[in-house]
Design a protein around this motif. Structure first.
Motif, PDB file in Angstrom:
ATOM      1  N   LEU A   1     -31.573 -58.717-118.236  1.00  0.00           N
ATOM      2  CA  LEU A   1     -31.893 -59.436-119.467  1.00  0.00           C
ATOM      3  C   LEU A   1     -33.087 -58.840-120.204  1.00  0.00           C
ATOM      4  N   ALA A   2     -34.141 -58.489-119.459  1.00  0.00           N
ATOM      5  CA  ALA A   2     -35.387 -58.034-120.101  1.00  0.00           C
ATOM      6  C   ALA A   2     -36.057 -56.952-119.255  1.00  0.00           C
ATOM      7  N   PRO A   3     -35.464 -55.760-119.192  1.00  0.00           N
ATOM      8  CA  PRO A   3     -36.038 -54.702-118.344  1.00  0.00           C
ATOM      9  C   PRO A   3     -37.440 -54.274-118.778  1.00  0.00           C
ATOM     10  N   THR A   4     -37.708 -54.294-120.082  1.00  0.00           N
ATOM     11  CA  THR A   4     -39.042 -53.895-120.551  1.00  0.00           C
ATOM     12  C   THR A   4     -40.109 -54.863-120.056  1.00  0.00           C
ATOM     13  N   GLY A   5     -39.769 -56.147-120.022  1.00  0.00           N
ATOM     14  CA  GLY A   5     -40.702 -57.129-119.502  1.00  0.00           C
ATOM     15  C   GLY A   5     -41.011 -56.907-118.040  1.00  0.00           C
TER      16      GLY A   5
ATOM     17  N   PRO B   1     -38.539 -69.183-127.913  1.00  0.00           N
ATOM     18  CA  PRO B   1     -38.064 -68.737-129.185  1.00  0.00           C
ATOM     19  C   PRO B   1     -37.224 -69.758-129.921  1.00  0.00           C
ATOM     20  N   ARG B   2     -37.429 -69.835-131.200  1.00  0.00           N
ATOM     21  CA  ARG B   2     -36.760 -70.852-132.011  1.00  0.00           C
ATOM     22  C   ARG B   2     -35.254 -70.663-132.028  1.00  0.00           C
ATOM     23  N   SER B   3     -34.790 -69.496-132.444  1.00  0.00           N
ATOM     24  CA  SER B   3     -33.348 -69.316-132.575  1.00  0.00           C
ATOM     25  C   SER B   3     -32.669 -69.248-131.216  1.00  0.00           C
ATOM     26  N   PHE B   4     -33.322 -68.665-130.218  1.00  0.00           N
ATOM     27  CA  PHE B   4     -32.691 -68.539-128.912  1.00  0.00           C
ATOM     28  C   PHE B   4     -32.625 -69.883-128.203  1.00  0.00           C
TER      29      PHE B   4
ATOM     30  N   GLY C   1     -29.584 -67.786-125.856  1.00  0.00           N
ATOM     31  CA  GLY C   1     -29.850 -66.434-125.410  1.00  0.00           C
ATOM     32  C   GLY C   1     -29.496 -65.427-126.474  1.00  0.00           C
ATOM     33  N   PRO C   2     -29.832 -64.173-126.259  1.00  0.00           N
ATOM     34  CA  PRO C   2     -29.621 -63.164-127.275  1.00  0.00           C
ATOM     35  C   PRO C   2     -28.208 -62.652-127.363  1.00  0.00           C
ATOM     36  N   GLY C   3     -27.348 -63.087-126.451  1.00  0.00           N
ATOM     37  CA  GLY C   3     -25.977 -62.646-126.508  1.00  0.00           C
ATOM     38  C   GLY C   3     -25.705 -61.503-125.568  1.00  0.00           C
ATOM     39  N   PRO C   4     -24.459 -61.289-125.179  1.00  0.00           N
ATOM     40  CA  PRO C   4     -24.112 -60.234-124.230  1.00  0.00           C
ATOM     41  C   PRO C   4     -24.336 -58.862-124.794  1.00  0.00           C
ATOM     42  N   GLY C   5     -24.655 -57.947-123.903  1.00  0.00           N
ATOM     43  CA  GLY C   5     -24.782 -56.554-124.305  1.00  0.00           C
ATOM     44  C   GLY C   5     -26.119 -56.185-124.882  1.00  0.00           C
ATOM     45  N   ARG C   6     -27.047 -57.161-124.972  1.00  0.00           N
ATOM     46  CA  ARG C   6     -28.362 -56.863-125.540  1.00  0.00           C
ATOM     47  C   ARG C   6     -29.442 -57.143-124.504  1.00  0.00           C
ATOM     48  N   ALA C   7     -30.408 -56.283-124.422  1.00  0.00           N
ATOM     49  CA  ALA C   7     -31.522 -56.492-123.497  1.00  0.00           C
ATOM     50  C   ALA C   7     -32.755 -55.852-124.097  1.00  0.00           C
TER      51      ALA C   7
ATOM     52  N   ALA D   1     -44.072 -62.975-122.875  1.00  0.00           N
ATOM     53  CA  ALA D   1     -43.583 -63.342-124.206  1.00  0.00           C
ATOM     54  C   ALA D   1     -42.320 -62.568-124.557  1.00  0.00           C
ATOM     55  N   LEU D   2     -42.303 -61.275-124.258  1.00  0.00           N
ATOM     56  CA  LEU D   2     -41.117 -60.462-124.539  1.00  0.00           C
ATOM     57  C   LEU D   2     -39.918 -60.969-123.744  1.00  0.00           C
ATOM     58  N   THR D   3     -40.144 -61.298-122.493  1.00  0.00           N
ATOM     59  CA  THR D   3     -39.062 -61.830-121.667  1.00  0.00           C
ATOM     60  C   THR D   3     -38.546 -63.132-122.243  1.00  0.00           C
ATOM     61  N   GLY D   4     -39.470 -63.986-122.721  1.00  0.00           N
ATOM     62  CA  GLY D   4     -39.050 -65.230-123.345  1.00  0.00           C
ATOM     63  C   GLY D   4     -38.216 -65.033-124.599  1.00  0.00           C
ATOM     64  N   ASP D   5     -38.403 -63.892-125.276  1.00  0.00           N
ATOM     65  CA  ASP D   5     -37.613 -63.596-126.469  1.00  0.00           C
ATOM     66  C   ASP D   5     -36.149 -63.299-126.143  1.00  0.00           C
ATOM     67  N   TRP D   6     -35.882 -62.898-124.891  1.00  0.00           N
ATOM     68  CA  TRP D   6     -34.548 -62.447-124.516  1.00  0.00           C
ATOM     69  C   TRP D   6     -33.831 -63.355-123.526  1.00  0.00           C
ATOM     70  N   VAL D   7     -34.578 -64.126-122.790  1.00  0.00           N
ATOM     71  CA  VAL D   7     -33.972 -64.952-121.742  1.00  0.00           C
ATOM     72  C   VAL D   7     -33.596 -66.316-122.298  1.00  0.00           C
ATOM     73  N   PRO D   8     -32.422 -66.847-121.963  1.00  0.00           N
ATOM     74  CA  PRO D   8     -32.063 -68.198-122.392  1.00  0.00           C
ATOM     75  C   PRO D   8     -33.114 -69.205-121.952  1.00  0.00           C
ATOM     76  N   LEU D   9     -33.330 -70.230-122.765  1.00  0.00           N
ATOM     77  CA  LEU D   9     -34.385 -71.194-122.499  1.00  0.00           C
ATOM     78  C   LEU D   9     -34.223 -71.848-121.130  1.00  0.00           C
ATOM     79  N   SER D  10     -32.981 -72.077-120.708  1.00  0.00           N
ATOM     80  CA  SER D  10     -32.743 -72.729-119.423  1.00  0.00           C
ATOM     81  C   SER D  10     -33.212 -71.880-118.247  1.00  0.00           C
ATOM     82  N   GLN D  11     -33.356 -70.567-118.460  1.00  0.00           N
ATOM     83  CA  GLN D  11     -33.770 -69.669-117.382  1.00  0.00           C
ATOM     84  C   GLN D  11     -35.197 -69.162-117.557  1.00  0.00           C
ATOM     85  N   LEU D  12     -35.923 -69.691-118.541  1.00  0.00           N
ATOM     86  CA  LEU D  12     -37.248 -69.160-118.853  1.00  0.00           C
ATOM     87  C   LEU D  12     -38.235 -69.338-117.700  1.00  0.00           C
TER      88      LEU D  12
END
Length: 448
Positions: free
Chosen positions: A225-229, A433-436, A441-447, A336-347
């Motif tokens: 989900l968030a390799p950079t994080g 994140p507001r929209s997530f 979550g950010p949707g499949p195929g994105r990390a 914070a970056l991880t929170g931008d990509w991870v679904p709220l339920s898994q934050l």
């Protein structure tokens, strides 16, 4: 009618009859309990900060050697990593106040025991026990603060938590100037300060809260989900572990006087306090990955310059201040970056996994720093810091080019955070994140 735990108005049969109530914050009694917790944690951090820098200096004067000193100092982070998990089981068994009292008492005793057995094996074991105790104490404080926090007060409590944590560590490092590191007085002061933390906690009239443990998320899932994080948190752990673990050892081997050793470490933590909020605020307004790239590049550049500057000079202290301001926000940015990509339920589970990832890095940092200095020269300590941040620069730069980032207007809020916090503390984070939050979550195929 009654209000349930989340603030909805219900009738006597349990049906919801109104919208969520506005949270006005904790009562005066709750605020008093929060202050008691934070004062107790302040004493713990001051005593722990003093012990950390004191042992770093003493390992040099006792002739442990650089490599062995690195292992001794890394033992704290190993104990800390273990302690955060054990504390959850202790809390479920006997409750918050008893766990706090037992672990604080043990930490106080461990501080004195360093004087009885002055050898590397004993100090490594004691350092590990001390890390375990401190981790357990922080889990108690953090879970208690989580129970007191409301949506209206969560940010305020988090800020107070960070001031108590980083401020206490800084004060403890300064106390190195309050006595002779070769004597016994500073060990006694450390022990007394930790014991003093028992007073506000045990006299608090507030009952202990129920235990809430974040739902786990595997490291493999988090990397997907968030390799950079993950990379940023791990390398930040290496940097912070090396700096806090063997920074005093490096300074002692360079022949710095006690006052300059204290200033060397305090400059770094002061930089962290000064830059955490501004850097986080900038990352909310521009690309988060760009800020991580820039902060890591600045930290690597400063660490590369420091070997060329006279150790302990005014210029070196300014550079260390700037280095602390660049490196310490990286962990907050990773969360914070991880929170931008991870679904709220898994934050919460993701943040807890980052705590463990940074913890492993914190163990590696002092060991590698000590070994590198032992095989070469003390100044190569900074090369370890350069290497850790260079990895972040290289990986983040590649991800910026290879993957589209989260739009700035969809990023969550970055808040200051410390690598010495436990997985229990992640609930104090403001919900990003507001929209997530709406989409899950950010949707499949994105990390990231």
């Amino acid at each position: 009618m009654a209000e349930n735990a989340v603030g909805w108005l219900k009738d006597d049969d349990g049906g919801v009859v109104g919208g969520p109530l506005i949270e006005t914050g904790p009562t005066s009694r709750g605020l008093g309990a929060a202050r008691a917790l934070l004062v107790g944690m302040l004493f713990i951090q001051v005593g722990g900060g003093l012990q950390g820098v004191l042992l770093g200096v003493r390992t040099e004067s006792e002739g442990f050697g650089l490599a062995v000193s690195g292992i001794v100092m890394a033992s704290f982070f190993l104990g800390f990593l273990i302690g955060t998990r054990l504390a959850e089981h202790f809390l479920a068994a006997v409750g918050h106040i008893r766990v706090f009292a037992a672990l604080a008492s043990m930490a106080s005793g461990v501080s004195i025991l360093h004087l009885l057995w002055i050898n590397p094996a004993a100090w490594a074991l004691l350092r590990m026990l001390f890390g375990l105790c401190i981790a357990g104490v922080l889990v108690v404080v953090e879970s208690w603060l989580n129970d007191m926090a409301t949506n209206a007060t969560r940010g305020r409590l988090l800020s107070m938590y960070m001031v108590s944590s980083m401020g206490g560590l800084t004060l403890g490092q300064l106390l190195l100037n309050g006595g002779d590191p070769a004597g016994f007085e500073l060990f006694v002061i450390s022990s007394v300060l930790i014991s003093a933390a028992l007073v506000p906690i045990t006299l608090s009239a507030t009952s202990a809260p129920p235990l809430t443990v974040p739902e786990p998320l595997s490291l493999r899932q988090l990397i997907s989900l968030a390799p950079t994080g993950v990379v940023t948190a791990f390398c930040a752990g290496i940097s912070h572990g090396a700096l806090l673990g063997v920074g005093a050892v490096y300074a002692a081997y360079e022949g710095l006087p006690t006052s300059r050793i204290a200033l060397f470490l305090v400059s770094a933590t002061a930089g962290a306090i000064a830059f955490q909020w501004p850097v986080g605020s900038i990352s909310d307004r521009v690309s988060r990955r760009a800020v991580i790239f820039a902060a890591a590049a600045a930290a690597a550049a400063i660490a590369g310059i420091l070997p060329l500057v006279e150790p302990g000079s005014a210029l070196s202290l300014v550079l260390v201040f700037c280095f602390g301001g660049a490196t310490f926000p990286l962990y907050s940015l990773a969360i914070a970056l991880t929170g931008d990509w991870v679904p709220l339920s898994q934050l919460n589970g993701a943040s807890a996994a980052l705590v463990r990832t940074a913890g492993v890095g914190s163990i590696i940092g002092p060991v590698v720093g000590g070994v590198v200095m032992s095989l070469t020269a003390p100044w190569t300590f900074f090369l370890v810091l350069v290497g850790a941040h260079a990895v972040v620069v290289a990986y983040t730069g590649w991800r910026i080019v290879a993957r589209e980032g989260v739009p700035v207007n969809e990023q969550g809020e970055c808040v200051p955070w410390s690598t010495r916090a436990s997985a229990m503390a992640v609930n104090l984070l403001r919900r990003p994140p507001r929209s997530f939050s709406r989409n899950g979550g950010p949707g499949p195929g994105r990390a990231a």
